[in-house]
Design a protein around this motif. Sequence first.
Motif, PDB file in Angstrom:
ATOM      1  N   VAL A 200       0.882  -1.159   0.000  1.00 53.50           N
ATOM      2  CA  VAL A 200       0.000   0.000   0.000  1.00 53.50           C
ATOM      3  C   VAL A 200       0.925   1.215   0.000  1.00 53.50           C
TER       4      VAL A 200
ATOM      5  N   GLN B 218      -1.099  -6.549   3.270  1.00 52.33           N
ATOM      6  CA  GLN B 218      -2.264  -5.796   3.754  1.00 52.33           C
ATOM      7  C   GLN B 218      -3.355  -5.840   2.697  1.00 52.33           C
TER       8      GLN B 218
ATOM      9  N   ARG C   5      -6.425  -3.558   1.318  1.00 51.53           N
ATOM     10  CA  ARG C   5      -7.183  -2.299   1.277  1.00 51.53           C
ATOM     11  C   ARG C   5      -7.806  -2.234  -0.104  1.00 51.53           C
TER      12      ARG C   5
ATOM     13  N   THR D 133      -9.683   0.586  -1.055  1.00 49.61           N
ATOM     14  CA  THR D 133      -9.701   1.986  -1.508  1.00 49.61           C
ATOM     15  C   THR D 133      -8.683   2.787  -0.713  1.00 49.61           C
TER      16      THR D 133
ATOM     17  N   ALA E  45      -2.209   5.777   1.766  1.00 47.78           N
ATOM     18  CA  ALA E  45      -2.561   4.537   1.061  1.00 47.78           C
ATOM     19  C   ALA E  45      -3.298   4.783  -0.259  1.00 47.78           C
TER      20      ALA E  45
ATOM     21  N   GLN F 221      -3.018   0.610  -3.814  1.00 47.33           N
ATOM     22  CA  GLN F 221      -2.979  -0.624  -3.017  1.00 47.33           C
ATOM     23  C   GLN F 221      -2.949  -1.825  -3.946  1.00 47.33           C
TER      24      GLN F 221
ATOM     25  N   GLY G  63     -12.020  -6.077   9.537  1.00 47.40           N
ATOM     26  CA  GLY G  63     -12.362  -4.787   8.928  1.00 47.40           C
ATOM     27  C   GLY G  63     -12.549  -3.674   9.927  1.00 47.40           C
TER      28      GLY G  63
ATOM     29  N   PHE H 218     -12.810  -0.251   8.139  1.00 44.57           N
ATOM     30  CA  PHE H 218     -12.956   0.880   7.233  1.00 44.57           C
ATOM     31  C   PHE H 218     -14.329   0.812   6.560  1.00 44.57           C
TER      32      PHE H 218
ATOM     33  N   GLU I  40     -14.739   2.028   2.978  1.00 49.06           N
ATOM     34  CA  GLU I  40     -14.249   1.103   1.956  1.00 49.06           C
ATOM     35  C   GLU I  40     -15.338   0.088   1.597  1.00 49.06           C
TER      36      GLU I  40
ATOM     37  N   TYR J 221      -0.268   3.266  11.837  1.00 52.70           N
ATOM     38  CA  TYR J 221      -1.603   2.685  11.694  1.00 52.70           C
ATOM     39  C   TYR J 221      -1.976   1.688  12.790  1.00 52.70           C
TER      40      TYR J 221
END
Length: 360
Positions: free
Chosen positions: A15, A53, A55, A57, A62, A65, A120, A122, A125, A298
């Motif tokens: 990312v 990782q 992700r 969006t 980041a 990704q 999760g 996010f 996202e 993070y």
Amino acid sequence: MSQTPIKFAYWVPNVSGGLVVSRIEQRTGWDIDYNRQLARIAEQAGFDYALSQIRFTAGYGAEYQHESVAISHALLAATEKLRVIAAILPGPWHPAVLAKQIATIDHLTGGRIAVNIVSGWFRGEFHAIGEPWLEHDERYRRSEEFIEVLKGIWTQDAFSYRGDFYRFHDYSLKPRPLQQPHPEIFQGGSSRAARDMAARVSDWYFTNGNTPEGIEAQVDDIRAKAAANGHSVKIGVNAFIIARDTEAEARAVLDEIIAKADPEAVRAFGHEVKNAGAASPEGEGNWAKSSFEDLVQYNDGFKTNLIGTPQQIAERIVALKALGVDLILSGFLHFQEEVAYFGEKVLPLVRELEARRAAA
Ligand SMILES: Cc1cc2nc3c(=O)[nH]c(=O)nc-3n(C[C@H](O)[C@H](O)[C@H](O)COP(=O)(O)O)c2cc1C
């Protein structure tokens, strides 16, 4: 203290923007060439695992990704011994697709793939990709079914399952994975629901960075719960490592990362994750107690305090091992250079201290 050498993993920077929400200069790339080279350096340096990782969006840095299973396979193809852990989000992934993908990659790579089932944080996202966002504990209930199903598919013929989220009818996966009984299953999270799931079904529990006291409380809690379930689970702790020849240099790097933090992005990230964590009924989610400074990394990696000279860091790692930690999950500012430095200067000291403790 365990006689098994403590293991080391590094976060794959798949990312963009590295692992700190800061405008400090970072010589860390997110592209495939950088990552292949890093994986080879890490393998050479003595790292056991790389953790990718997932992700879907951008958000809070980041911007770009790479997908976790594809990049994990590419890194396995570029290395010989390194084990690579692919991050997976139940919801976007169906367990039948994942079980099949991972079984194939296991065959392609001589049995070196593992998975990290994350639940999760996010919401934006999930919204962006049209995936329903479940309440905190429901996310874990789904993740637990996901893990039960993965294990079932990987180890049983004619597998059947009737859950609230997944159904299987006499399903036989062929070929099964190479690794027996199955590829290792990691999971992330600190909440009550996360710990209870680890104590029932996961091989490994990954948690955010924390103080030794905070880590000890989690280790004791999980181990007691797992023992009551007749299950055993290993524990990995996140740390953002800043190893320099002098403590002053290492501290100066931390100060600069925080001084150059992007306040808006850090606050927005904090808002999102605290929302996700606050939804866990007991309020002990991953980021429940994180300060502004903690959130610049993070996963609260500064809190673990592996910041200083190689000797200081090695001593703190061995102290974590004495608390029951099996693996250090590490992030770095300039990954390639610092993973090499860690392998050269810190890891041999860890092994020396472990040998001394074993002999004592
Ligand atoms: C080591 C580790 C790795 C993680 N990797 C990811 C990831 O790749 N993608 C993701 O969406 N969440 C990831 N998470 C976050 C989890 O999805 C989850 O939101 C978080 O651990 C919340 O935990 P809680 O139950 O304590 O609130 C990771 C967490 C940990 C501890």
